[in-house]
Design an enzyme around this catalytic site. Structure first.
Site, PDB file in Angstrom:
ATOM      1  N   ASP A  24      51.469  -7.319  -5.520  1.00 39.87           N
ATOM      2  CA  ASP A  24      50.992  -8.521  -5.177  1.00 39.87           C
ATOM      3  C   ASP A  24      52.142  -9.414  -4.838  1.00 39.87           C
ATOM      4  OD1 ASP A  24      49.474 -10.824  -4.779  1.00 39.87           O
ATOM      5  OD2 ASP A  24      49.039 -11.437  -6.742  1.00 39.87           O
ATOM      6  N   ASN A  26      51.512 -12.737  -3.417  1.00 37.89           N
ATOM      7  CA  ASN A  26      51.129 -14.264  -3.521  1.00 37.89           C
ATOM      8  C   ASN A  26      50.569 -14.972  -4.612  1.00 37.89           C
ATOM      9  OD1 ASN A  26      48.497 -12.919  -3.251  1.00 37.89           O
ATOM     10  ND2 ASN A  26      48.129 -13.862  -1.035  1.00 37.89           N
ATOM     11  N   ASP A  28      47.851 -13.990  -6.229  1.00 34.61           N
ATOM     12  CA  ASP A  28      46.318 -14.103  -6.303  1.00 34.61           C
ATOM     13  C   ASP A  28      45.866 -13.054  -7.066  1.00 34.61           C
ATOM     14  OD1 ASP A  28      46.451 -12.031  -4.519  1.00 34.61           O
ATOM     15  OD2 ASP A  28      45.006 -12.799  -3.123  1.00 34.61           O
ATOM     16  N   ASP A  32      48.832  -6.651  -1.885  1.00 36.03           N
ATOM     17  CA  ASP A  32      48.586  -6.839  -0.603  1.00 36.03           C
ATOM     18  C   ASP A  32      49.540  -6.186   0.281  1.00 36.03           C
ATOM     19  OD1 ASP A  32      51.033  -8.668  -0.968  1.00 36.03           O
ATOM     20  OD2 ASP A  32      49.661 -10.205  -1.654  1.00 36.03           O
ATOM     21  N   ASP A 101      43.067   5.005   6.148  1.00 32.22           N
ATOM     22  CA  ASP A 101      41.800   5.476   5.482  1.00 32.22           C
ATOM     23  C   ASP A 101      40.816   5.513   6.436  1.00 32.22           C
ATOM     24  OD1 ASP A 101      40.145   6.591   3.561  1.00 32.22           O
ATOM     25  OD2 ASP A 101      41.033   5.912   2.062  1.00 32.22           O
ATOM     26  N   ASP A 202      37.312   9.977   4.819  1.00 32.66           N
ATOM     27  CA  ASP A 202      36.604   9.598   3.923  1.00 32.66           C
ATOM     28  C   ASP A 202      35.358  10.584   3.846  1.00 32.66           C
ATOM     29  OD1 ASP A 202      36.257   7.819   1.200  1.00 32.66           O
ATOM     30  OD2 ASP A 202      34.536   7.486   2.402  1.00 32.66           O
ATOM     31  N   GLU A 244      38.408  14.460   3.666  1.00 29.10           N
ATOM     32  CA  GLU A 244      37.940  14.299   2.154  1.00 29.10           C
ATOM     33  C   GLU A 244      36.590  15.193   2.218  1.00 29.10           C
ATOM     34  OE1 GLU A 244      36.642  11.646  -1.763  1.00 29.10           O
ATOM     35  OE2 GLU A 244      36.058  11.401   0.181  1.00 29.10           O
ATOM     36  N   HIS A 318      42.666   7.952  -6.219  1.00 35.03           N
ATOM     37  CA  HIS A 318      42.135   6.775  -6.978  1.00 35.03           C
ATOM     38  C   HIS A 318      40.594   6.945  -7.504  1.00 35.03           C
ATOM     39  CE1 HIS A 318      40.591   7.391  -2.741  1.00 35.03           C
ATOM     40  NE2 HIS A 318      39.345   6.450  -3.151  1.00 35.03           N
ATOM     41  N   ASP A 319      39.996   8.332  -7.304  1.00 38.39           N
ATOM     42  CA  ASP A 319      38.763   8.510  -7.887  1.00 38.39           C
ATOM     43  C   ASP A 319      38.767   9.452  -9.060  1.00 38.39           C
ATOM     44  OD1 ASP A 319      37.484   7.290  -5.597  1.00 38.39           O
ATOM     45  OD2 ASP A 319      37.614   8.961  -4.611  1.00 38.39           O
TER      46      ASP A 319
HETATM   47  C1  NOJ Z   1      35.117   8.678  -1.295  1.00 38.91           C
HETATM   48  C2  NOJ Z   1      36.530   7.425  -1.745  1.00 38.91           C
HETATM   49  O1  NOJ Z   1      37.383   7.955  -2.184  1.00 38.91           O
HETATM   50  C3  NOJ Z   1      35.564   6.712  -2.998  1.00 38.91           C
HETATM   51  O2  NOJ Z   1      36.582   5.820  -3.665  1.00 38.91           O
HETATM   52  C4  NOJ Z   1      34.515   5.951  -2.188  1.00 38.91           C
HETATM   53  O3  NOJ Z   1      33.731   5.195  -3.101  1.00 38.91           O
HETATM   54  C5  NOJ Z   1      33.485   7.123  -1.670  1.00 38.91           C
HETATM   55  N1  NOJ Z   1      33.990   7.984  -0.667  1.00 38.91           N
HETATM   56  C6  NOJ Z   1      32.660   6.228  -0.639  1.00 38.91           C
HETATM   57  O4  NOJ Z   1      33.366   5.912   0.446  1.00 38.91           O
END
Ligand code: NOJ
Length: 542
Positions: A24, A26, A28, A32, A101, A202, A244, A318-319
């Site tokens: 971050d 700023n 908040d 960013d 992305d 995605d 993906e 991130h998933d």
């Molecule tokens: C895959 C992404 O990596 C995930 O974070 C997202 O929730 C789903 N696709 C839907 O876009």
């Protein structure tokens, strides 16, 4: 691109940034673009070549930016288009490319197209989405959305249901409509003009859905759509593209990553990441990792794509939960097991991805209350499982093991307030172990996980065999050792790791005792008895 051409992304290492949690600038509490710019020198020092940036487009943030309401605008919480252009420029100065992305399976329900589409059946945008007739209360079928509930949502204005594979705020785009495809291509060309280096696509295997036949992934027109997309956009330069594709098998991956460039550079496949799942159950119902099977699967992907496709190599994103907590040991052997996992991955053929914090050995988080979790998937699952009679403790345990927020806590920069992530209040709690695990500390320590990643990345640049060498799995049935070679001409590399805590005897290492050590995760020499999570990468030039 010609088949024999060496592409930049074949010896590149990509770093994934989840912008909300990176830095971050700023106060908040939300990461960013200026924050990212301020950390480019850090990434340069790590040695990466490209940044895959999770979505920063304008979005209501129902799914942290994977619900886009304007593909050509930056969400104010991340900054402005000027900031984005500055990021591209500043990265380029450091020879780092920005990979955007692209979320093309669905948009946000607040996208201009959808706002129009739901006004009337005659609206020119109506057919941009997937609609079916039906009666209120009786959806066209019982398909479920990935984030819970029905995949169909009723819109009274048009007296129809729209289809959404993810949340109700993520209506599926209708790829059957050529106008939708054209809009998408024009948007991508616009980003290409801005100087980005590539795209991550995605859930791309879900675009060719046919809900009447209950088809979501791998629809009949999937590769036709992708080839058109690629021809109209990416093929105009040497862009890195990674799709993906949860439903990919090697056969399909050969199409996706065909060296003739007709589709993408590579895909993310998840076969090795789904191994702890049990048939008919959800990802939350975790089973132990079948280690021997995991080796076989990774070897299969290495061998099948050799010379006729390209792999992406990753443990984290991130998933997914953090790999050191998942397959390593986040306690006593955190550093050594993080390095072991890194060695294993970075010795393979393909393009390696490092997810923010992985290079520090960051771990999963254990929040004590559901209110501390932000992820829509976690929240919806919690509600559903509470209703189904599960205890809070049980649900939290499964979140600790599998929840997406494990990977989304703020990047740990130092041992100061909020780990140096923000001056304000972070949008999601910082992992309390930031006083132990942070960038500042690791930069000051030659033996840190960070410096180990730095060295692995450097090795890939120095040794052609790591880019081109043929893979061979050794000791395929061994229940503790993961070993393989990479061979190119007279040069051979051995990667040999003890995947577990118990020491193990490894006769193979005797044969390699005179080889040059490229990297190892214990100090001093190595012997045939492998220590907990020990890893070596050795080189022979015959
Ligand atoms: C895959 C992404 O990596 C995930 O974070 C997202 O929730 C789903 N696709 C839907 O876009």
């Amino acid at each position: 691109m010609s088949e024999n051409m060496q592409h930049w992304w074949q010896n590149a290492v990509v770093y994934q940034i989840y912008p909300k949690s990176f830095q971050d600038s700023n106060g908040d509490g939300i990461g960013d673009l200026q924050g990212i710019i301020s950390r480019l020198d850090y990434l340069k020092e790590l040695g990466i070549d490209a940044i895959w940036l999770s979505p920063v487009y304008q979005s209501p943030q129902d799914d942290n930016g994977y619900d886009i309401s304007d593909y050509q605008a930056i969400d104010p919480m991340f900054g402005t288009l000027d900031d984005m252009e500055e990021l591209i420029r500043e990265a380029k100065k450091r020879d780092i490319r920005i990979v955007m992305d692209l979320v093309l399976n669905h948009s946000s329900d607040e996208h201009r197209w959808f706002l129009e589409a739901k006004k009337s059946r005659e609206n020119p945008y109506h057919d941009y989405y997937v609609w079916r007739d039906g009666e209120e209360g009786t959806p066209p079928n019982d398909m479920k959305a990935i984030f819970d509930g029905s995949a169909w949502e009723w819109v009274p204005e048009v007296q129809q249901y729209y289809f959404h594979q993810f949340s109700v705020k993520q209506p599926d785009l209708n790829w059957e409509n050529p106008k939708v495809r054209r809009e998408i291509y024009d948007m991508i060309l616009w980003w290409m003009d801005k100087g980005v280096g590539g795209f991550r696509l995605d859930v791309i295997d879900q675009i060719a859905k046919e809900p009447d036949r209950r088809i979501t992934g791998n629809g009949p027109r999937l590769h036709e759509f992708i080839r058109e997309l690629s021809k109209e956009t990416f093929q105009k330069g040497d862009y890195m593209t990674v799709g993906e594709a949860w439903g990919a098998n090697p056969e399909r991956a050969k199409l996706y990553s065909n060296p003739d460039g007709s589709e993408f550079s590579m895909v993310f496949q998840f076969e090795h990441m789904m191994l702890e799942e049990q048939p008919g159950k959800e990802k939350w119902d975790v089973a132990p990792l079948p280690f021997v099977k995991m080796k076989g699967i990774l070897a299969k992907w290495q061998n099948e794509l050799y010379g006729c496709g390209w792999n992406s190599l990753f443990w984290d994103n991130h998933d997914l939960p953090r790999i050191v907590s998942r397959w390593g040991n986040e306690k006593e052997y955190r550093e050594v097991s993080a390095k072991m996992l890194a060695t294993l991955l970075h010795g393979m053929q393909g393009t390696p991805y490092v997810y923010q914090g992985e290079e520090l050995g960051m771990t999963n988080v254990r929040f004590s209350d559901i209110s501390q979790y932000q992820d829509i998937e976690i929240r919806n699952m919690y509600k559903r499982r509470i209703e189904a009679g599960y205890s809070k403790e049980e649900i939290l345990e499964s979140i600790y093991a599998r929840g997406r927020d494990n990977a989304r806590t703020p990047m740990q920069w130092n041992d100061g307030k909020h780990a140096g992530f923000t001056e304000g209040t972070p949008w999601i709690g910082v992992n309390p172990n930031y006083t132990e695990i942070n960038v500042e500390k690791e930069l000051a320590d030659e033996d840190s996980v960070f410096h180990y990643y730095q060295k692995l990345i450097r090795l890939r640049k120095e040794l052609d065999v790591l880019v081109k060498g043929r893979f061979e799995l050794l000791l395929p049935e061994d229940e503790q050792i993961f070993a393989y070679t990479r061979t190119e001409g007279e040069t051979q590399v051995l990667v040999c790791v003890n995947f577990f805590e118990e020491p193990v005897e490894c006769a193979l290492l005797e044969e390699w005792k005179d080889a040059r050590v490229l990297i190892q995760n214990y100090e001093g020499t190595f012997g045939s008895e492998m220590r907990p999570y020990e890893a070596v990468m050795l080189l022979k030039e015959n």
